[in-house]
Scaffold this motif. Structure first.
Motif, PDB file in Angstrom:
ATOM      1  N   ALA A 193      28.258 -50.053-106.420  1.00 59.77           N
ATOM      2  CA  ALA A 193      26.926 -50.099-106.528  1.00 59.77           C
ATOM      3  C   ALA A 193      25.556 -50.128-106.125  1.00 59.77           C
ATOM      4  O   ALA A 193      24.700 -49.828-106.093  1.00 59.77           O
ATOM      5  CB  ALA A 193      27.744 -49.586-108.464  1.00 59.77           C
TER       6      ALA A 193
ATOM      7  N   VAL B  51      25.713 -43.765-109.998  1.00 61.22           N
ATOM      8  CA  VAL B  51      24.703 -44.763-111.074  1.00 61.22           C
ATOM      9  C   VAL B  51      23.406 -45.430-110.359  1.00 61.22           C
ATOM     10  O   VAL B  51      22.998 -45.302-110.340  1.00 61.22           O
ATOM     11  CB  VAL B  51      26.431 -45.422-111.367  1.00 61.22           C
ATOM     12  CG1 VAL B  51      25.510 -47.109-112.095  1.00 61.22           C
ATOM     13  CG2 VAL B  51      26.937 -44.961-112.144  1.00 61.22           C
ATOM     14  N   GLU B  52      24.479 -45.193-108.305  1.00 59.87           N
ATOM     15  CA  GLU B  52      23.335 -45.818-108.047  1.00 59.87           C
ATOM     16  C   GLU B  52      22.114 -45.407-108.124  1.00 59.87           C
ATOM     17  O   GLU B  52      21.064 -45.671-107.360  1.00 59.87           O
ATOM     18  CB  GLU B  52      24.368 -46.695-107.078  1.00 59.87           C
ATOM     19  CG  GLU B  52      24.501 -45.473-105.509  1.00 59.87           C
ATOM     20  CD  GLU B  52      23.669 -44.947-105.223  1.00 59.87           C
ATOM     21  OE1 GLU B  52      22.274 -45.780-104.346  1.00 59.87           O
ATOM     22  OE2 GLU B  52      23.716 -44.334-104.225  1.00 59.87           O
TER      23      GLU B  52
ATOM     24  N   VAL C  97      29.832 -44.012-108.712  1.00 61.67           N
ATOM     25  CA  VAL C  97      29.734 -45.502-108.451  1.00 61.67           C
ATOM     26  C   VAL C  97      28.314 -44.381-107.827  1.00 61.67           C
ATOM     27  O   VAL C  97      27.456 -45.335-107.907  1.00 61.67           O
ATOM     28  CB  VAL C  97      30.491 -45.714-107.076  1.00 61.67           C
ATOM     29  CG1 VAL C  97      29.671 -46.972-106.730  1.00 61.67           C
ATOM     30  CG2 VAL C  97      31.041 -46.626-108.060  1.00 61.67           C
TER      31      VAL C  97
ATOM     32  N   ILE D 134      33.076 -42.320-115.166  1.00 63.45           N
ATOM     33  CA  ILE D 134      31.654 -43.464-114.899  1.00 63.45           C
ATOM     34  C   ILE D 134      32.173 -44.381-116.454  1.00 63.45           C
ATOM     35  O   ILE D 134      31.229 -45.247-115.626  1.00 63.45           O
ATOM     36  CB  ILE D 134      31.049 -42.604-116.125  1.00 63.45           C
ATOM     37  CG1 ILE D 134      29.225 -43.256-115.828  1.00 63.45           C
ATOM     38  CG2 ILE D 134      31.198 -42.231-116.944  1.00 63.45           C
ATOM     39  CD1 ILE D 134      28.210 -42.065-115.974  1.00 63.45           C
ATOM     40  N   VAL D 135      32.733 -44.167-116.932  1.00 58.69           N
ATOM     41  CA  VAL D 135      33.383 -44.953-117.545  1.00 58.69           C
ATOM     42  C   VAL D 135      33.909 -46.735-116.685  1.00 58.69           C
ATOM     43  O   VAL D 135      33.929 -47.426-116.766  1.00 58.69           O
ATOM     44  CB  VAL D 135      34.082 -45.242-119.092  1.00 58.69           C
ATOM     45  CG1 VAL D 135      34.852 -46.319-119.220  1.00 58.69           C
ATOM     46  CG2 VAL D 135      33.420 -43.916-119.489  1.00 58.69           C
ATOM     47  N   LYS D 136      34.899 -45.719-116.160  1.00 54.69           N
ATOM     48  CA  LYS D 136      35.783 -47.318-114.995  1.00 54.69           C
ATOM     49  C   LYS D 136      34.536 -48.361-114.610  1.00 54.69           C
ATOM     50  O   LYS D 136      34.656 -48.944-113.839  1.00 54.69           O
ATOM     51  CB  LYS D 136      36.553 -46.574-114.046  1.00 54.69           C
ATOM     52  CG  LYS D 136      37.989 -47.193-113.109  1.00 54.69           C
ATOM     53  CD  LYS D 136      38.810 -47.147-114.599  1.00 54.69           C
ATOM     54  CE  LYS D 136      39.756 -48.027-113.717  1.00 54.69           C
ATOM     55  NZ  LYS D 136      41.010 -47.054-113.267  1.00 54.69           N
ATOM     56  N   VAL D 137      33.347 -47.080-114.096  1.00 54.45           N
ATOM     57  CA  VAL D 137      32.385 -47.929-113.558  1.00 54.45           C
ATOM     58  C   VAL D 137      31.756 -49.393-113.931  1.00 54.45           C
ATOM     59  O   VAL D 137      32.247 -50.463-113.497  1.00 54.45           O
ATOM     60  CB  VAL D 137      31.265 -47.004-111.872  1.00 54.45           C
ATOM     61  CG1 VAL D 137      30.070 -47.517-111.643  1.00 54.45           C
ATOM     62  CG2 VAL D 137      31.814 -45.840-111.829  1.00 54.45           C
ATOM     63  N   PHE D 138      31.414 -49.212-115.323  1.00 56.08           N
ATOM     64  CA  PHE D 138      31.171 -50.207-115.819  1.00 56.08           C
ATOM     65  C   PHE D 138      31.708 -50.866-116.650  1.00 56.08           C
ATOM     66  O   PHE D 138      31.458 -52.091-116.927  1.00 56.08           O
ATOM     67  CB  PHE D 138      30.574 -49.321-117.543  1.00 56.08           C
ATOM     68  CG  PHE D 138      29.329 -48.501-116.350  1.00 56.08           C
ATOM     69  CD1 PHE D 138      28.171 -49.388-116.142  1.00 56.08           C
ATOM     70  CD2 PHE D 138      29.076 -47.037-116.480  1.00 56.08           C
ATOM     71  CE1 PHE D 138      26.294 -48.629-115.796  1.00 56.08           C
ATOM     72  CE2 PHE D 138      28.048 -46.571-116.328  1.00 56.08           C
ATOM     73  CZ  PHE D 138      26.338 -46.570-115.714  1.00 56.08           C
ATOM     74  N   THR D 139      33.333 -50.676-116.088  1.00 55.57           N
ATOM     75  CA  THR D 139      34.372 -51.534-116.430  1.00 55.57           C
ATOM     76  C   THR D 139      34.697 -51.810-115.584  1.00 55.57           C
ATOM     77  O   THR D 139      36.146 -52.808-115.892  1.00 55.57           O
ATOM     78  CB  THR D 139      35.387 -50.869-117.750  1.00 55.57           C
ATOM     79  OG1 THR D 139      36.079 -49.840-116.975  1.00 55.57           O
ATOM     80  CG2 THR D 139      34.141 -50.335-118.970  1.00 55.57           C
ATOM     81  N   THR D 140      34.667 -51.986-114.722  1.00 53.82           N
ATOM     82  CA  THR D 140      35.468 -52.548-113.435  1.00 53.82           C
ATOM     83  C   THR D 140      34.449 -53.669-112.427  1.00 53.82           C
ATOM     84  O   THR D 140      33.190 -53.021-111.445  1.00 53.82           O
ATOM     85  CB  THR D 140      35.834 -51.962-112.399  1.00 53.82           C
ATOM     86  OG1 THR D 140      36.909 -50.362-113.801  1.00 53.82           O
ATOM     87  CG2 THR D 140      36.940 -51.819-111.256  1.00 53.82           C
TER      88      THR D 140
ATOM     89  N   LEU E  19      30.853 -52.302-109.826  1.00 51.49           N
ATOM     90  CA  LEU E  19      29.219 -52.231-109.798  1.00 51.49           C
ATOM     91  C   LEU E  19      28.853 -53.145-108.939  1.00 51.49           C
ATOM     92  O   LEU E  19      27.603 -53.167-108.509  1.00 51.49           O
ATOM     93  CB  LEU E  19      29.610 -53.650-111.079  1.00 51.49           C
ATOM     94  CG  LEU E  19      29.669 -52.788-112.233  1.00 51.49           C
ATOM     95  CD1 LEU E  19      29.644 -53.096-113.878  1.00 51.49           C
ATOM     96  CD2 LEU E  19      28.037 -51.614-112.747  1.00 51.49           C
TER      97      LEU E  19
END
Length: 437
Positions: free
Chosen positions: A252, A105-106, A102, A239-245, A249
């Motif tokens: 983030a 990504v941010e 997270v 990182i995949v978990k971030v974009f699918t949860t 997001l």
């Protein structure tokens, strides 16, 4: 070296820059103990947390010196590391790798906004009173964390917070930490914050708060490096978990809002001490400073150190004569050297760092005098920021309170023209953030 860093041109010398770099390191070295203590709560291995904290701070501080050529140092930011420890880690089964994803990504999002010129533009659009208020609110927030770590304030169901047990060893170490740090600071002892921690650690030995070290020097532990690209507890890449949860997001976005504005007050404070603040209040080399600072946030997540940001304690080195990026290079090297002493650093209890955090909070309160409290449009939104950050235990919440209240007061008082377009954009973003929370 002289021509690259413009040392003579800025009226400095290599010796002066080294002294300033050492001063900055000593002023912010408490993060070597404080950040790992918070990251361990999030689940990061202790020695890995120390390594990532030191190496991350060292690399990004050196880059700040080389790229921006200003006496600014970077390390894991207080506030966001607390959010990682107490809020973000609990969202997805206490998987710290997802938490770091997270942050990563941010950080990348902020870097993109900086490269597009948006972060600098929004900085110019924020009222000066709110810039000062953010610094003050952060000061209270940091002091609150320190007092809690020292057992001086504790949770209470009846009164929300109350005084801790004055006879407990943790309370006593926390109190010693505050007294020692303040006494050393008022005596103008260089490195007062670090020395205050050391004194508290020593006093914590007979009190049973300080544990015996397992050694003196050890190898580095890079197990947290690359955390966003590690498999989480369920086998999915973090990182995949971030974009699918969705909730991640939202986090983030929230952290991005915090990181987005934190550097603003710091850059102004250090620029004033380092003599690179222009007459119109703009900071020289701000573009380069923001690029490195934004990249540091992403690097913090990548190495597992939480978000790395520019530290306001850099002002101590600037006040001690730092005028170029060479002082930052010296500070960065000292952080990297410190990484090899993880066993010694790991014995530092959170109670021992209480004094450092309280004093840092005090130093950040100085901006309160620069707020025009007689002007309701300037004063009330600033108050909402200052009160909101510690009382909601969230930097972004406090900033959002200030932005939204500023727009509302401007509208009802017929001063909507004072609200710049990008201020409207930021305010709308905060409204969306609160609705999604």
């Amino acid at each position: 070296m002289d021509s690259f860093f413009k040392i003579s041109e800025r009226g400095s010398s290599v010796g002066q820059e080294f002294r300033a770099g050492l001063t900055t390191f000593l002023a912010m070295a408490y993060i070597i103990a404080v950040n790992p203590a918070l990251l361990v709560i999030a689940g990061v291995p202790s020695t890995a947390a120390v390594t990532s904290t030191c190496i991350g701070a060292g690399i990004m501080t050196i880059l700040m010196g080389l790229c921006a050529n200003r006496p600014l140092a970077c390390a894991s930011g207080m506030g966001i590391n607390a959010i990682v420890a107490y809020s973000l880690a609990a969202v997805d089964g206490n998987d710290w790798r997802v938490s770091m994803a997270v942050i990563f990504v941010e950080g990348l999002a902020i870097l993109i906004l900086v490269l597009c010129g948006l972060r600098e533009a929004i900085m110019d659009a924020i009222p000066v009173s709110l810039r000062h208020a953010i610094s003050v609110g952060l000061g209270l927030f940091i002091a609150m964390i320190g007092l809690s770590d020292g057992g001086i304030i504790v949770a209470n169901e009846s009164t929300m917070v109350s005084l801790g047990d004055v006879s407990s060893p943790t309370f006593l170490v926390g109190l010693i930490s505050i007294v020692a740090t303040v006494v050393l600071y008022v005596m103008n002892v260089k490195g007062a914050l670090l020395l205050g921690i050391i004194i508290a650690v020593i006093c914590g030995i007979p009190l049973g708060v300080t544990a015996a070290p397992t050694g003196l020097v050890s190898g580095l532990d890079f197990s947290s490096f690359g955390a966003p690209f590690m498999a989480g507890s369920d086998g999915t890449l973090a990182i995949v978990k971030v974009f699918t949860t969705p909730v991640l997001l939202v986090f983030a976005f929230s952290l991005m809002m915090s990181d987005f504005f934190d550097t603003m007050g710091t850059a102004m404070a250090v620029a004033k001490q380092g003599e690179f603040l222009n007459d119109d209040g703009t900071v020289e080399n701000i573009k380069e400073i923001l690029v490195v600072d934004s990249a540091a946030a992403a690097v913090g997540g990548l190495v597992g150190a939480s978000s790395i940001t520019t530290f306001v304690e850099s002002a101590s080195g600037a006040a001690d004569g730092g005028r170029s990026g060479l002082s930052s290079v010296f500070t960065g090297i000292l952080f990297i050297v410190a990484a090899f002493f993880a066993p010694v650093i790991s014995i530092v209890s959170s109670a021992a760092t209480c004094g450092a955090l309280v004093l840092v909070g005090f130093l950040m309160m100085g901006d309160v005098v620069d707020i025009d409290w007689s002007d309701f449009l300037e004063g009330f939104p600033a108050f909402m920021v200052i009160a909101g950050i510690p009382m909601t235990y969230s930097i972004s919440n406090g900033i959002g309170f200030g932005f939204i209240s500023y727009v509302i007061v401007a509208l009802v008082t017929g001063q909507a023209k004072k609200v710049k377009p990008l201020m409207w954009v930021a305010t709308i973003a905060f409204v969306v953030y609160f609705l999604l929370s």
